[in-house]
Design an enzyme around this catalytic site. Structure first.
Site, PDB file in Angstrom:
ATOM      1  N   ASP A  46      -6.048  12.921   6.817  1.00 31.21           N
ATOM      2  CA  ASP A  46      -5.484  14.246   7.048  1.00 31.21           C
ATOM      3  C   ASP A  46      -4.281  14.495   6.140  1.00 31.21           C
ATOM      4  O   ASP A  46      -3.747  15.604   6.094  1.00 31.21           O
ATOM      5  CB  ASP A  46      -5.139  14.467   8.518  1.00 31.21           C
ATOM      6  CG  ASP A  46      -4.107  13.493   9.063  1.00 31.21           C
ATOM      7  OD1 ASP A  46      -3.618  12.635   8.299  1.00 31.21           O
ATOM      8  OD2 ASP A  46      -3.790  13.576  10.277  1.00 31.21           O
ATOM      9  N   SER A  47      -3.908  13.472   5.384  1.00 31.86           N
ATOM     10  CA  SER A  47      -2.905  13.644   4.324  1.00 31.86           C
ATOM     11  C   SER A  47      -3.338  14.686   3.306  1.00 31.86           C
ATOM     12  O   SER A  47      -2.517  15.173   2.514  1.00 31.86           O
ATOM     13  CB  SER A  47      -2.635  12.308   3.618  1.00 31.86           C
ATOM     14  OG  SER A  47      -3.841  11.667   3.234  1.00 31.86           O
ATOM     15  N   GLU A 180       1.647   1.350   9.779  1.00 29.96           N
ATOM     16  CA  GLU A 180       2.416   2.191   8.856  1.00 29.96           C
ATOM     17  C   GLU A 180       3.901   2.186   9.204  1.00 29.96           C
ATOM     18  O   GLU A 180       4.279   2.335  10.368  1.00 29.96           O
ATOM     19  CB  GLU A 180       1.904   3.638   8.867  1.00 29.96           C
ATOM     20  CG  GLU A 180       2.686   4.526   7.904  1.00 29.96           C
ATOM     21  CD  GLU A 180       2.073   5.897   7.681  1.00 29.96           C
ATOM     22  OE1 GLU A 180       2.662   6.688   6.912  1.00 29.96           O
ATOM     23  OE2 GLU A 180       1.004   6.180   8.259  1.00 29.96           O
TER      24      GLU A 180
END
Length: 263
Positions: A46-47, A180
């Site tokens: 979705d980046s 992350e």
């Protein structure tokens, strides 16, 4: 042709100590290059909201948009596992909604798996999607869809919670987990505790694999890069030079030349 990367491939790589490579891709031309380079996992992230659509966060990305991009990527891939990133509010409302949307990635876009963000809170969702026969990649630590709740893109340092989340998503049925924005030592501890592979982004060298955003590592834009990014090419500069050369060639009459015409 090399065999397709599967969840079994990734488990075996972890067991044998072989590093897993992963990158994002959002379209057919770049996915073709990434797959040909032998990258193991391609995440249609979705980046794309930020690096392709020019938005400030990943939050506005819709299911239809990401399915459109995922289908382009899967058509390009012969070996890499293609993972579709479940966008914001595509799995948070109900378990039935989550399973239905996860299924769309496989039915409509030919993806091999889906990824969703969250730890203990999303374990019932992971369990339901996995029970439906859809491989699920978890994502803990800095989760961009929770950027407003976290107060920005901040490194996550709560070791007890992170380790607990990692173990719980594994128990829920995730085949791997993205770590992350986690300190290297904590990511290393998690990696040793888990049977499933860990894929790090800003989580140090102790993970079973690494992932970066394609546009970041190829130098395709001029925005600020996070500390954890290493730029392996400078395609923006090369592209700008080529565009300027084309402009000048058209203006000075050197393009098109005789060899570019038909007789």
């Amino acid at each position: 042709m090399q065999p397709r990367v599967t969840t079994t491939t990734l488990f075996k790589m972890k067991q044998e100590g072989k590093r897993i490579t992963a990158l994002t891709a959002y379209d057919h031309p770049f996915a073709t290059l990434v797959d040909a380079a032998g990258i193991d996992i391609i995440l249609v992230g979705d980046s794309l909201g930020m690096v392709v659509q020019g938005k400030q966060t990943t939050l506005p990305v819709t299911m239809d948009e990401i399915l459109y991009h995922t289908a382009m990527v899967t058509r390009a891939c012969n070996r890499a596992m293609v993972v579709g990133d479940m966008p914001f509010m595509s799995y948070q409302s109900s378990i039935n909604q989550a399973v239905d949307n996860a299924g769309r990635f496989l039915k409509e876009a030919d993806a091999s798996a889906v990824k969703l963000e969250g730890g203990a809170d999303v374990c019932p969702v992971i369990q339901a999607i996995a029970k439906a026969g859809i491989p699920v990649q978890a994502h803990i630590g800095l989760t961009p869809q929770s950027v407003h709740q976290m107060g920005g893109f901040r490194v996550q340092r709560d070791e007890e919670r992170l380790v607990s989340d990692a173990l719980k998503v594994q128990d829920a049925g995730a085949f791997s987990v993205v770590l992350e924005g986690i300190p290297s030592d904590i990511a290393g501890i998690i990696t040793k505790k888990l049977d499933i592979p860990t894929i790090g982004i800003g989580a140090g060298p102790g993970c079973d694999g690494q992932i970066l955003v394609l546009h970041d590592m190829l130098g395709l834009h001029d925005r600020h890069l996070p500390k954890f990014v290493r730029q392996f090419a400078d395609l923006r500069t090369q592209a700008a030079r080529g565009l300027e050369q084309y402009r000048d060639a058209v203006r000075n009459g050197s393009f098109p030349a005789e060899e570019h015409g038909y007789k």
